[in-house]
Design a protein around this motif. Structure first.
Motif, mmCIF file in Angstrom:
data_model
loop_
_atom_site.group_PDB
_atom_site.id
_atom_site.type_symbol
_atom_site.label_atom_id
_atom_site.label_comp_id
_atom_site.label_asym_id
_atom_site.label_seq_id
_atom_site.Cartn_x
_atom_site.Cartn_y
_atom_site.Cartn_z
ATOM 1 N N LEU A 139 0.815 -1.296 0.093
ATOM 2 C CA LEU A 139 -0.200 0.003 -0.177
ATOM 3 C C LEU A 139 1.165 1.317 0.040
ATOM 4 O O LEU A 139 1.517 1.414 0.965
ATOM 5 N N LYS A 140 0.690 1.970 -1.088
ATOM 6 C CA LYS A 140 1.485 3.395 -1.028
ATOM 7 C C LYS A 140 0.630 4.664 -0.671
ATOM 8 O O LYS A 140 1.352 5.483 -0.371
ATOM 9 N N GLU A 141 -0.561 4.529 -0.970
ATOM 10 C CA GLU A 141 -1.184 5.913 -0.577
ATOM 11 C C GLU A 141 -2.592 5.520 -0.187
ATOM 12 O O GLU A 141 -3.406 4.597 -0.875
ATOM 13 N N VAL A 142 -3.230 6.536 0.642
ATOM 14 C CA VAL A 142 -4.617 6.542 0.888
ATOM 15 C C VAL A 142 -5.227 7.712 1.011
ATOM 16 O O VAL A 142 -4.514 8.712 1.582
ATOM 17 N N ILE A 143 -6.200 7.872 0.478
ATOM 18 C CA ILE A 143 -6.921 9.280 0.358
ATOM 19 C C ILE A 143 -8.270 9.071 1.115
ATOM 20 O O ILE A 143 -9.070 8.459 0.763
ATOM 21 N N PHE A 144 -8.385 9.924 2.245
ATOM 22 C CA PHE A 144 -9.732 10.174 2.948
ATOM 23 C C PHE A 144 -10.713 10.787 2.464
ATOM 24 O O PHE A 144 -10.615 11.851 1.968
ATOM 25 N N GLY A 145 -11.917 10.311 2.657
ATOM 26 C CA GLY A 145 -13.044 11.239 2.656
ATOM 27 C C GLY A 145 -13.305 12.253 3.602
ATOM 28 O O GLY A 145 -12.395 12.202 4.485
ATOM 29 N N ALA A 146 -14.134 13.264 3.313
ATOM 30 C CA ALA A 146 -14.248 14.415 4.021
ATOM 31 C C ALA A 146 -14.684 14.182 5.444
ATOM 32 O O ALA A 146 -14.637 14.991 6.402
ATOM 33 N N LYS A 147 -15.597 12.900 5.672
ATOM 34 C CA LYS A 147 -16.154 12.981 7.167
ATOM 35 C C LYS A 147 -15.409 11.839 7.775
ATOM 36 O O LYS A 147 -15.981 11.796 9.133
ATOM 37 N N VAL A 148 -14.411 11.390 7.679
ATOM 38 C CA VAL A 148 -13.496 10.660 8.325
ATOM 39 C C VAL A 148 -13.240 11.214 9.694
ATOM 40 O O VAL A 148 -12.431 12.068 9.836
ATOM 41 N N LYS A 149 -13.417 10.620 10.786
ATOM 42 C CA LYS A 149 -13.189 11.488 12.062
ATOM 43 C C LYS A 149 -12.376 10.196 13.150
ATOM 44 O O LYS A 149 -11.501 10.919 13.756
ATOM 45 N N GLU A 150 -12.471 9.126 12.918
ATOM 46 C CA GLU A 150 -11.826 8.021 13.827
ATOM 47 C C GLU A 150 -11.006 6.900 13.007
ATOM 48 O O GLU A 150 -11.748 6.226 11.883
ATOM 49 N N VAL A 151 -9.793 6.850 13.233
ATOM 50 C CA VAL A 151 -9.180 5.560 12.359
ATOM 51 C C VAL A 151 -8.520 4.763 13.794
ATOM 52 O O VAL A 151 -7.953 5.415 14.610
ATOM 53 N N GLY A 152 -8.996 3.497 13.855
ATOM 54 C CA GLY A 152 -8.840 2.547 14.977
ATOM 55 C C GLY A 152 -7.231 2.417 15.222
ATOM 56 O O GLY A 152 -6.248 2.874 14.302
ATOM 57 N N ASP A 153 -6.945 1.570 16.148
ATOM 58 C CA ASP A 153 -5.690 1.122 16.648
ATOM 59 C C ASP A 153 -5.167 0.078 15.601
ATOM 60 O O ASP A 153 -5.799 -0.698 14.823
ATOM 61 N N GLU A 154 -3.897 0.434 15.038
ATOM 62 C CA GLU A 154 -3.060 -0.355 14.254
ATOM 63 C C GLU A 154 -3.852 -0.422 12.756
ATOM 64 O O GLU A 154 -3.473 -1.752 12.038
ATOM 65 N N VAL A 155 -4.644 0.345 12.282
ATOM 66 C CA VAL A 155 -5.195 0.471 11.275
ATOM 67 C C VAL A 155 -4.345 0.318 9.936
ATOM 68 O O VAL A 155 -4.716 -0.692 8.997
ATOM 69 N N PHE A 156 -3.027 0.742 9.890
ATOM 70 C CA PHE A 156 -2.297 0.808 8.909
ATOM 71 C C PHE A 156 -1.088 0.296 9.321
ATOM 72 O O PHE A 156 0.194 0.368 8.777
ATOM 73 N N LEU A 157 -0.917 -0.781 10.568
ATOM 74 C CA LEU A 157 0.196 -1.081 10.978
ATOM 75 C C LEU A 157 0.979 -2.074 9.696
ATOM 76 O O LEU A 157 0.498 -2.584 9.316
ATOM 77 N N ASP A 158 2.298 -1.617 9.775
ATOM 78 C CA ASP A 158 3.224 -2.493 8.968
ATOM 79 C C ASP A 158 2.888 -2.313 7.414
ATOM 80 O O ASP A 158 3.084 -3.148 6.828
ATOM 81 N N CYS A 159 2.153 -1.352 7.053
ATOM 82 C CA CYS A 159 2.079 -0.830 5.684
ATOM 83 C C CYS A 159 3.528 -0.281 5.344
ATOM 84 O O CYS A 159 3.301 1.102 5.310
#
Length: 202
Positions: A139-159
């Motif tokens: 995984l190289k890139e992540v583009i979030f939408g306008a309403k994202v408020k919370e990203v949980g624990d270790e969501v992108f761990l070891d990416c």
């Protein structure tokens, strides 16, 4: 071979459908009669290469397509719900777009999708649960939408290849080790006085 799902499909026909999918055949699910796909329904279908959910309104349960190692193409723009580990271990999947119908992405939903390179999160997604994209090493890139408020624990761990994180709305609350051991985290240019910045946000 094509199979058109009927409104009153019985148990024996359902077994036929499952076997067709496991053998890489095409099954058409009309969204006016199919509203959800239950847990682990099609996990480890090693010949399945493409899924199209049509006009939407479908909820995908936990682990439904986990371990589908040949799955390359996935259209989620009209799906309403993605359960935990729904696509975990789909190692051939390269790109996904989370549509505007979804408000929450299940835990470990795409964990271990090692070929995944790009993720676009829909504008109505508010929460991404724990481990959702962990261990997606390509995984190289992540583009979030306008309403994202919370990203949980270790969501992108070891990416380990993740170098671009784009926020398009309000400040986002990142959980414990949410982006630990990513290229972004390991880039000294993204740090200032021991604080990690994503855009203008801490």
């Amino acid at each position: 071979m094509y199979y058109n799902w009927k409104e009153n499909t019985n148990t024996e026909e359902l077994k036929i459908v499952c076997n067709l999918i496991r053998n890489g055949e095409i099954v058409i699910f009309p969204t006016e009669t199919v509203y959800g796909i239950g847990a682990n329904a099609f996990d480890y279908c090693e010949n399945l290469t493409e899924i199209d959910f049509g006009n939407g309104g479908v909820s995908i349960g936990s682990g439904v397509f986990s371990g589908c190692s040949a799955l390359e193409k996935l259209n989620l723009e009209t799906v309403e719900e993605i359960g935990g580990a729904a696509f975990g271990g789909c190692i051939a999947l390269k790109q996904i777009t989370i549509g505007n119908e979804i408000k929450e992405i299940g835990g470990a939903a795409f964990s271990g999708c090692i070929s995944l390179e790009s993720v676009t999160v829909g504008d109505n997604v508010e929460k991404i649960n724990d481990y959702a994209f962990s261990c997606c090493t390509g995984l190289k890139e992540v583009i979030f939408g306008a309403k994202v408020k919370e990203v949980g624990d270790e969501v992108f761990l070891d990416c380990s290849s993740l170098e671009k994180i784009e926020l398009n709305g309000n400040a986002v609350n990142f959980g414990y080790n949410a982006i630990y051991n990513t290229a972004y985290f390991n880039n000294e240019d993204n740090w200032n006085q021991n604080a990690l910045y994503i855009g203008s946000h801490l």
